[in-house]
Design a protein around this motif. Structure first.
Motif, PDB file in Angstrom:
ATOM      1  N   ALA A 158       0.849  -1.261  -0.077  1.00 57.59           N
ATOM      2  CA  ALA A 158       0.171  -0.064  -0.053  1.00 57.59           C
ATOM      3  C   ALA A 158       0.913   1.286   0.036  1.00 57.59           C
ATOM      4  N   ARG A 159       0.273   2.504  -0.533  1.00 60.05           N
ATOM      5  CA  ARG A 159       0.991   3.371  -0.523  1.00 60.05           C
ATOM      6  C   ARG A 159       0.095   4.769   0.491  1.00 60.05           C
ATOM      7  N   ASP A 160       0.859   5.632   1.184  1.00 65.56           N
ATOM      8  CA  ASP A 160       0.411   6.430   1.738  1.00 65.56           C
ATOM      9  C   ASP A 160      -0.221   7.739   1.488  1.00 65.56           C
ATOM     10  N   ARG A 169     -11.966   5.870  12.825  1.00 63.34           N
ATOM     11  CA  ARG A 169     -11.218   5.330  13.487  1.00 63.34           C
ATOM     12  C   ARG A 169     -10.015   4.708  12.685  1.00 63.34           C
ATOM     13  N   GLU A 170      -8.847   4.243  13.229  1.00 60.19           N
ATOM     14  CA  GLU A 170      -8.098   3.355  12.518  1.00 60.19           C
ATOM     15  C   GLU A 170      -8.648   2.096  12.006  1.00 60.19           C
ATOM     16  N   GLY A 171      -8.360   1.844  10.909  1.00 60.99           N
ATOM     17  CA  GLY A 171      -9.182   0.790  10.079  1.00 60.99           C
ATOM     18  C   GLY A 171     -10.532   1.088   9.492  1.00 60.99           C
ATOM     19  N   THR A 172     -10.673   2.266   9.550  1.00 57.46           N
ATOM     20  CA  THR A 172     -12.147   2.692   8.621  1.00 57.46           C
ATOM     21  C   THR A 172     -11.666   2.511   6.966  1.00 57.46           C
ATOM     22  N   SER A 173     -12.675   1.750   6.333  1.00 62.26           N
ATOM     23  CA  SER A 173     -12.467   1.688   5.174  1.00 62.26           C
ATOM     24  C   SER A 173     -12.596   3.074   4.166  1.00 62.26           C
ATOM     25  N   VAL A 174     -11.732   2.758   3.254  1.00 63.45           N
ATOM     26  CA  VAL A 174     -11.427   3.799   2.116  1.00 63.45           C
ATOM     27  C   VAL A 174     -11.941   3.325   1.045  1.00 63.45           C
ATOM     28  N   THR A 175     -12.868   4.165   0.262  1.00 59.10           N
ATOM     29  CA  THR A 175     -13.271   3.790  -1.140  1.00 59.10           C
ATOM     30  C   THR A 175     -13.060   5.102  -2.017  1.00 59.10           C
ATOM     31  N   TYR A 176     -13.067   4.426  -3.368  1.00 61.03           N
ATOM     32  CA  TYR A 176     -12.900   5.360  -4.298  1.00 61.03           C
ATOM     33  C   TYR A 176     -14.248   5.271  -5.264  1.00 61.03           C
ATOM     34  N   ASN A 177     -14.947   6.183  -5.086  1.00 54.32           N
ATOM     35  CA  ASN A 177     -16.428   6.337  -5.515  1.00 54.32           C
ATOM     36  C   ASN A 177     -17.113   4.984  -5.515  1.00 54.32           C
ATOM     37  N   GLY A 178     -16.943   4.385  -4.236  1.00 53.82           N
ATOM     38  CA  GLY A 178     -17.874   3.483  -3.693  1.00 53.82           C
ATOM     39  C   GLY A 178     -16.955   2.201  -3.683  1.00 53.82           C
ATOM     40  N   HIS A 223     -13.826  -0.213  -2.761  1.00 51.07           N
ATOM     41  CA  HIS A 223     -13.020  -0.452  -1.539  1.00 51.07           C
ATOM     42  C   HIS A 223     -11.326  -0.387  -2.127  1.00 51.07           C
ATOM     43  N   ILE A 224     -10.585   0.582  -1.637  1.00 49.08           N
ATOM     44  CA  ILE A 224      -9.240   0.637  -2.150  1.00 49.08           C
ATOM     45  C   ILE A 224      -8.132   0.627  -1.104  1.00 49.08           C
ATOM     46  N   GLY A 225      -8.677   0.692   0.357  1.00 48.57           N
ATOM     47  CA  GLY A 225      -7.678   0.809   1.443  1.00 48.57           C
ATOM     48  C   GLY A 225      -8.415   1.286   2.625  1.00 48.57           C
ATOM     49  N   GLN A 226      -7.650   1.591   3.644  1.00 46.66           N
ATOM     50  CA  GLN A 226      -8.189   1.713   4.940  1.00 46.66           C
ATOM     51  C   GLN A 226      -7.478   2.948   5.611  1.00 46.66           C
ATOM     52  N   VAL A 227      -8.058   3.448   6.731  1.00 43.55           N
ATOM     53  CA  VAL A 227      -7.378   4.336   7.721  1.00 43.55           C
ATOM     54  C   VAL A 227      -6.359   4.008   8.154  1.00 43.55           C
ATOM     55  N   ALA A 228      -5.082   4.395   8.173  1.00 45.26           N
ATOM     56  CA  ALA A 228      -3.940   3.934   8.925  1.00 45.26           C
ATOM     57  C   ALA A 228      -3.473   4.503   9.979  1.00 45.26           C
ATOM     58  N   GLY A 229      -4.116   5.774  10.337  1.00 49.18           N
ATOM     59  CA  GLY A 229      -3.860   6.540  11.653  1.00 49.18           C
ATOM     60  C   GLY A 229      -4.370   7.923  11.285  1.00 49.18           C
ATOM     61  N   ILE A 230      -4.789   8.479  12.712  1.00 50.91           N
ATOM     62  CA  ILE A 230      -5.275   9.725  13.027  1.00 50.91           C
ATOM     63  C   ILE A 230      -4.466  10.699  13.667  1.00 50.91           C
ATOM     64  N   GLY A 245      -4.360   9.568   7.793  1.00 49.16           N
ATOM     65  CA  GLY A 245      -3.200   8.664   7.031  1.00 49.16           C
ATOM     66  C   GLY A 245      -4.293   7.418   6.270  1.00 49.16           C
ATOM     67  N   LEU A 246      -4.116   7.670   4.964  1.00 50.99           N
ATOM     68  CA  LEU A 246      -4.910   6.949   4.100  1.00 50.99           C
ATOM     69  C   LEU A 246      -4.025   5.904   3.586  1.00 50.99           C
ATOM     70  N   ALA A 247      -4.060   4.437   3.870  1.00 53.65           N
ATOM     71  CA  ALA A 247      -3.249   3.434   3.514  1.00 53.65           C
ATOM     72  C   ALA A 247      -3.946   2.925   1.787  1.00 53.65           C
ATOM     73  N   ILE A 248      -3.536   3.195   0.770  1.00 49.57           N
ATOM     74  CA  ILE A 248      -4.119   3.074  -0.455  1.00 49.57           C
ATOM     75  C   ILE A 248      -3.548   2.078  -1.482  1.00 49.57           C
ATOM     76  N   ARG A 249      -4.102   1.129  -2.025  1.00 47.59           N
ATOM     77  CA  ARG A 249      -3.403   0.311  -3.316  1.00 47.59           C
ATOM     78  C   ARG A 249      -2.222   1.004  -3.688  1.00 47.59           C
ATOM     79  N   ALA A 250      -1.314   0.219  -3.824  1.00 45.92           N
ATOM     80  CA  ALA A 250      -0.011   0.970  -4.699  1.00 45.92           C
ATOM     81  C   ALA A 250      -0.301   0.967  -6.029  1.00 45.92           C
ATOM     82  N   ASP A 251      -1.402   0.198  -6.685  1.00 44.43           N
ATOM     83  CA  ASP A 251      -1.376   0.297  -8.123  1.00 44.43           C
ATOM     84  C   ASP A 251      -2.659   1.369  -8.533  1.00 44.43           C
ATOM     85  N   TRP A 252      -3.172   1.872  -7.454  1.00 47.50           N
ATOM     86  CA  TRP A 252      -4.145   2.887  -7.750  1.00 47.50           C
ATOM     87  C   TRP A 252      -3.753   4.320  -7.767  1.00 47.50           C
ATOM     88  N   ARG A 253      -4.070   4.964  -8.911  1.00 52.49           N
ATOM     89  CA  ARG A 253      -3.725   6.451  -9.179  1.00 52.49           C
ATOM     90  C   ARG A 253      -5.130   7.275  -8.961  1.00 52.49           C
TER      91      ARG A 253
END
Length: 313
Positions: A36-38, A50-59, A61-68, A82-90
């Protein structure tokens, strides 16, 4: 003894392999990809996140919250996620992060709304953050406004409306009482009028009315007979007019000749009348001269000569 040590080693290696597999499975389940990329997003409020909250891209799922992290900026506190998002996602540079709730009772998630820029964010850059609308706070504000409106607006309005209704009821009651008295008086007058009419319209009046009706019936019968006579007369007149028209049509040539002869006779008579009138006019002048002579000299009727003129003597 050596065989026991080998068994213990194999069991330890198997346990470590299972722990590694478990960790990998946990990363996969929670969305925390090892590759993942931050990225970062800053919000004023992070309620429900909170940490671990899901992160979506137009609905999606591409990652999660890594920290606040809490940041103190310009005299106020803001929160960097801090959003931990898939490395292959632009992610386009003008994209924005929103705190949303997919359902009324769902947990909050971070949804990234895709932008239209052709430039992509690099890992470690910050997305524009948009705070979520706090539904409970909004409901509380609405309830407070409704209470204030009820206290300051509706209650005085209802009180004034109640006073107006009471005044209107009192006015209507007094008017109804007055109208009731007027109706009672009117009924009494109608009753007296009915009594007077019964007294006036007695037996004699009834007989007179009956005689009038009988005479009216007789007049109607006479009118019917006259009308029948008129109809008969009209028929006779129509017949006579028809016969006259037929007679005129049959003798049209004779009538024309008679009218022509009459016209010639009238012209001849007119000429004769002119001569007669001329003679009458001459005779009239002679008679006038004769009468004038007689008035001046009546003796001419006896002697036939004029008397001597005394002026000559």
């Amino acid at each position: 003894m050596r065989r026991d040590n080998l068994n213990y080693l194999l069991v330890g290696l198997f346990t470590l392999a299972m722990l590694a597999a478990l960790l990998v499975a946990l990363f996969r389940i929670t969305g925390r990809d090892v590759d993942a990329r931050d990225y970062y997003a800053v919000f004023d409020h992070v309620g429900g996140v909170r940490e671990g909250t899901s992160v979506t891209y137009n609905g999606f799922h591409i990652g999660q919250v890594a920290g606040i992290d809490a940041l103190r900026e310009d005299g106020r506190t803001r929160y960097r996620l801090g959003l931990a998002i898939r490395a292959d996602w632009r992610i386009p540079a003008d994209s924005s992060a929103h705190i949303v709730a997919p359902g009324l009772l769902s947990e909050r998630i971070i949804d990234i709304r895709e932008g239209s820029s052709t430039q992509m964010l690099s890992p470690g850059e910050t997305l524009a953050g948009t705070d979520a609308t706090d539904l409970m706070a909004t409901l509380a504000e609405v309830a407070l406004e409704i209470r204030e409106l009820s206290r300051a607006g509706l209650r005085p309005l209802l009180a004034d409306l109640g006073r107006q209704v009471n005044l209107l009821a009192a006015d209507v009651g007094s008017r109804i009482a007055s109208v009731s008295d007027d109706i009672t008086q009117l009924l009494a007058n109608l009753e007296r009028t009915a009594i007077e009419l019964n007294r006036i319209v007695g037996a004699a009046s009834e007989r007179q009315v009956a005689n009038v009706l009988a005479n009216a019936e007789q007049v109607a019968a006479n009118l019917a007979e006259v009308s029948a006579g008129f109809v008969t007369t009209r028929g006779e007149l129509d017949r006579l007019l028809g016969e006259s028209n037929q007679l005129v049509e049959e003798n049209r040539a004779d009538l024309r000749a008679a009218v022509s002869s009459l016209r010639e006779s009238l012209e001849t008579i007119g000429l004769s009348l002119d001569s007669v009138l001329h003679n009458l006019e001459t005779t009239s002048r002679n008679m006038s001269e004769f009468s004038r002579e007689i008035r001046h000299n009546p003796g001419r009727l006896l002697s036939g000569q004029a008397p001597p003129d005394r002026a000559l003597e």
